[in-house]
Design a protein around this motif. Structure first.
Motif, short mmCIF file in Angstrom:
data_model
loop_
_atom_site.label_atom_id
_atom_site.label_comp_id
_atom_site.label_asym_id
_atom_site.label_seq_id
_atom_site.Cartn_x
_atom_site.Cartn_y
_atom_site.Cartn_z
N ASP A 297 29.96 32.27 26.89
CA ASP A 297 28.83 33.12 27.31
C ASP A 297 28.89 33.37 28.82
O ASP A 297 28.55 34.46 29.29
CB ASP A 297 27.51 32.46 26.94
CG ASP A 297 27.23 32.52 25.43
OD1 ASP A 297 27.88 33.33 24.74
OD2 ASP A 297 26.38 31.74 24.95
N ASN B 243 31.47 36.01 29.46
CA ASN B 243 30.95 37.30 29.01
C ASN B 243 30.01 37.89 30.08
O ASN B 243 30.06 39.08 30.38
CB ASN B 243 30.22 37.13 27.69
CG ASN B 243 29.81 38.47 27.09
OD1 ASN B 243 30.63 39.37 26.99
ND2 ASN B 243 28.55 38.59 26.70
N ALA B 244 29.18 37.03 30.66
CA ALA B 244 28.28 37.47 31.73
C ALA B 244 29.08 37.90 32.96
O ALA B 244 28.71 38.86 33.66
CB ALA B 244 27.31 36.35 32.10
N GLN C 131 30.22 41.42 32.52
CA GLN C 131 29.12 42.36 32.69
C GLN C 131 28.81 42.58 34.17
O GLN C 131 28.52 43.71 34.60
CB GLN C 131 27.89 41.84 31.95
CG GLN C 131 28.06 41.86 30.43
CD GLN C 131 26.93 41.16 29.69
OE1 GLN C 131 26.17 40.40 30.28
NE2 GLN C 131 26.84 41.40 28.39
N LYS C 132 28.91 41.54 34.97
CA LYS C 132 28.71 41.68 36.42
C LYS C 132 29.79 42.56 37.05
O LYS C 132 29.57 43.19 38.08
CB LYS C 132 28.69 40.31 37.09
CG LYS C 132 27.44 39.50 36.81
CD LYS C 132 27.48 38.16 37.53
CE LYS C 132 26.23 37.34 37.25
NZ LYS C 132 26.29 36.00 37.91
N GLU C 133 30.98 42.56 36.42
CA GLU C 133 32.08 43.38 36.94
C GLU C 133 32.02 44.81 36.44
O GLU C 133 32.93 45.60 36.70
CB GLU C 133 33.42 42.75 36.53
CG GLU C 133 33.71 41.41 37.20
CD GLU C 133 33.94 41.55 38.69
OE1 GLU C 133 34.58 42.54 39.10
OE2 GLU C 133 33.48 40.68 39.46
N LEU D 102 31.71 45.89 33.11
CA LEU D 102 32.10 46.13 31.73
C LEU D 102 30.96 45.75 30.79
O LEU D 102 30.08 44.97 31.16
CB LEU D 102 33.35 45.32 31.39
CG LEU D 102 34.64 45.69 32.13
CD1 LEU D 102 35.79 44.84 31.64
CD2 LEU D 102 34.96 47.17 31.97
N PRO D 103 30.97 46.26 29.54
CA PRO D 103 29.91 45.87 28.60
C PRO D 103 29.93 44.38 28.29
O PRO D 103 28.90 43.81 27.91
CB PRO D 103 30.25 46.70 27.35
CG PRO D 103 31.08 47.82 27.84
CD PRO D 103 31.85 47.29 29.01
N GLY D 104 31.09 43.75 28.44
CA GLY D 104 31.22 42.32 28.17
C GLY D 104 32.62 42.03 27.70
O GLY D 104 33.51 42.88 27.75
#
Length: 593
Positions: free
Chosen positions: A342, A345-346, A349-351, A353-355
């Motif tokens: 997880d 994955n976060a 998202q910070k970069e 991308l959707p994940g």
């Protein structure tokens, strides 16, 4: 006695006890112990403790001194009591009793302290760089830089190279960045350029018959700043050789770079240059997501598209129906926990991308089980095939990104680095080198479809003129970079020395013959008169010293760097020219709205 010193502040030992000496330096620290004043006196070489009590004829004068005053003292060397010896200092067995003092320079209240480990904003440090440079860490870094440059010079001379200087004021040339332009007073409306590199001149040196050239060269590029790149100027070890192949260049420069890292790497492991891998550019992009991989990290990404084609995971399955798409896996040995998955994955998202999809493998007493949303969607057969391809087991994980490589490759490479660091897979205390080879010469603009140079336009295409008759995007060049621990340290090429091949190479990129002859008149004309095959490279000195100093900020190893807005806060540059200066140059400044 010398006007300022008989010894440096690192020179005195117990062998000097009883001598009258003279020292000069800066007041590093003052301590008052019951009426006895102790001063740590510092110069470039080290520190000596001096003391003064009311018996000294200059006690009242010593009481007045403050931090960073520059002083000269005369005194008698005394041995310290055994329990007061400081083993951390070369002068730790002695102290000097002050009998005379001269203040050479007073100091106002300090905007930053030299003594201690306080952190100050970078803007403050750069504005008062002369104070910042007095700090022990900065003195050490600048000395390291000087020693590295001296070592490079010795090693190049030992290999039969001679150092030649090339012009600083020259003509503009395409090196992949913006030029700094210099207006000409004698030729109104015309401009010189500061060289982005000595590229054309060092090739002309080869045409002139000098077989081996090197230079510690200043280079000027108007670039956007990064932590590992100066926005204005930098220095490189520049070299060129005649009658050489790509491997000859590797065999020449590799021992120089390895020797410098062995000499100044403080015991860190440096791989034997003979073992440095040569990784094709496309392979580096696939496995590491970058052309400057950190090989201390053992993780290698893999294409796992076939396992998702037509699978129950609709997002990836539909992506793969489009041309030029792929699904790439990042193995994460020991990363098999939902919490870690997880977190990564976060990160994605910070970069932007959707994940990142993920699968992790666990044993809940009934054998190996694949867990995570992807595992449920694609089923046990596909997850097992992925696990076997990646060589993973219980307690491991894998992360997945999909689409066209250009859309996710940068984040994938960054994720690989983060996974390696967080899981303790990245080896410490090692410098891991790799040559990246077979760079594409051309690239295609996705919006316009135009073909342009991907890298150095003066590189010889592999296959020569014949290679330029086919698909430009398939043409590889004799171009190469040396990567170390995630940084590009060296870049170079075997040069295109044949005028007809040069014209064809530029024609493909949209440059007509007349334009080539005009923009590169000196080089093109020189190639008409018996140019030898030649090649070389350049090693970034600032970046090498940055790695050796153990910092990720290149400004920590440059004596007087610009800030991130390309400003010199200390010298107040850039500045507005005077009206007289503009008139002399036949220039007028148009105000920006």
């Amino acid at each position: 006695m010398h006007a300022y010193r008989t010894h440096t502040c690192a020179a005195l030992t117990k062998e000097n006890v009883g001598e009258t000496v003279r020292l000069s330096g800066w007041v590093h620290r003052i301590r008052d112990h019951g009426g006895i004043l102790f001063i740590d006196l510092r110069d470039h070489y080290g520190m000596t403790q001096v003391l003064c009590d009311p018996d000294s004829p200059v006690f009242a004068e010593v009481e007045k001194v403050r931090s960073e005053w520059c002083i000269r003292i005369d005194g008698t060397v005394k041995a310290r009591d055994a329990d007061l010896v400081n083993p951390k200092l070369p002068t730790g067995e002695i102290e000097v009793f002050v009998r005379d003092i001269e203040v050479l320079g007073t100091a106002k209240e300090l905007p930053l302290m030299v003594f201690g480990e306080q952190e100050y904003p970078e803007e403050t440090r750069l504005r008062y760089r002369y104070l910042d440079l007095r700090r022990e860490e900065m003195q050490r870094s600048m000395t390291l830089r000087s020693d590295v440059v001296a070592s490079m010079r010795r090693r190049m001379w030992d290999k039969g190279f001679r150092e030649y200087q090339t012009p600083i004021i020259t003509a503009s040339s395409p090196e992949g960045a913006r030029d700094f332009l210099v207006p000409s007073r004698l030729h109104p409306g015309k401009f010189y350029a500061l060289p982005q590199a000595p590229q054309l001149f060092k090739q002309l040196i080869m045409v002139s018959g000098f077989d081996k050239y090197f230079q510690i060269a200043p280079c000027f590029r108007d670039e956007d700043p990064r932590a590992d790149r100066s926005p204005t100027d930098f220095y490189q070890l520049d070299m060129e050789m005649s009658f050489v192949s790509q491997q000859d260049v590797f065999d020449t420069i590799s021992p120089v770079i390895a020797g410098v890292f062995e000499e100044f790497g403080e015991g860190a492991k440096v791989d034997d240059p003979a073992s440095w891998p040569q990784i094709p550019y496309n392979e580096a992009a696939l496995k590491y997501g970058t052309d400057k991989p950190d090989l201390r990290n053992p993780i290698e990404m893999q294409d796992v598209s076939e396992h998702f084609r037509g699978s129950g995971f609709a997002i990836f399955a539909k992506l793969l129906e489009q041309d030029g798409t792929e699904i790439r896996a990042i193995p994460a040995p020991t990363g098999g926990s939902r919490k870690f998955c997880d977190r990564m994955n976060a990160f994605a998202q910070k970069e932007g991308l959707p994940g990142m999809g993920y699968i992790f493998w666990r044993d809940q007493g009934e054998g190996l089980e694949a867990a995570g949303p992807l595992a449920k969607n694609i089923g046990p057969e596909r997850t097992e095939a992925i696990r076997q391809q990646l060589g993973l087991g219980v307690g491991d994980a894998a992360f997945f990104l999909g689409g066209k490589a250009a859309s996710f490759q940068r984040v994938a490479g960054k994720a690989r680095d983060v996974i390696g660091e967080e899981l303790g897979l990245t080896e410490k205390n090692r410098f891991a080198f790799a040559w990246i080879v077979d760079f594409p010469i051309y690239e295609k603009d996705e919006e316009t479809g135009a073909i342009d140079f991907e890298h150095n336009p003066f590189s010889m295409p592999q296959g020569g003129a014949e290679a330029l008759e086919g698909d430009p995007l398939a043409v590889k060049g004799y171009q190469y970079d040396l990567a170390c621990n995630g940084y590009e340290l060296v870049s170079g090429a075997i040069r295109n020395h044949k005028p007809e091949v040069m014209l064809k190479a530029f024609e493909i990129a949209g440059y007509g013959e007349d334009e080539v002859k005009k923009r590169f008149a000196g080089l093109y004309t020189a190639f008409q008169y018996g140019a030898p095959p030649h090649g070389g490279c350049a090693a970034g000195i600032d970046r090498i010293v940055m790695l050796l100093a153990g910092t990720s900020n290149i400004r920590e190893v440059i004596m007087f760097p610009m800030n991130q807005r390309a400003e010199d806060l200390m010298m107040q540059a850039p500045s507005e020219p005077s009206s007289d200066q503009l008139m002399e140059l036949s220039l007028r400044v148009i105000p920006q709205e």
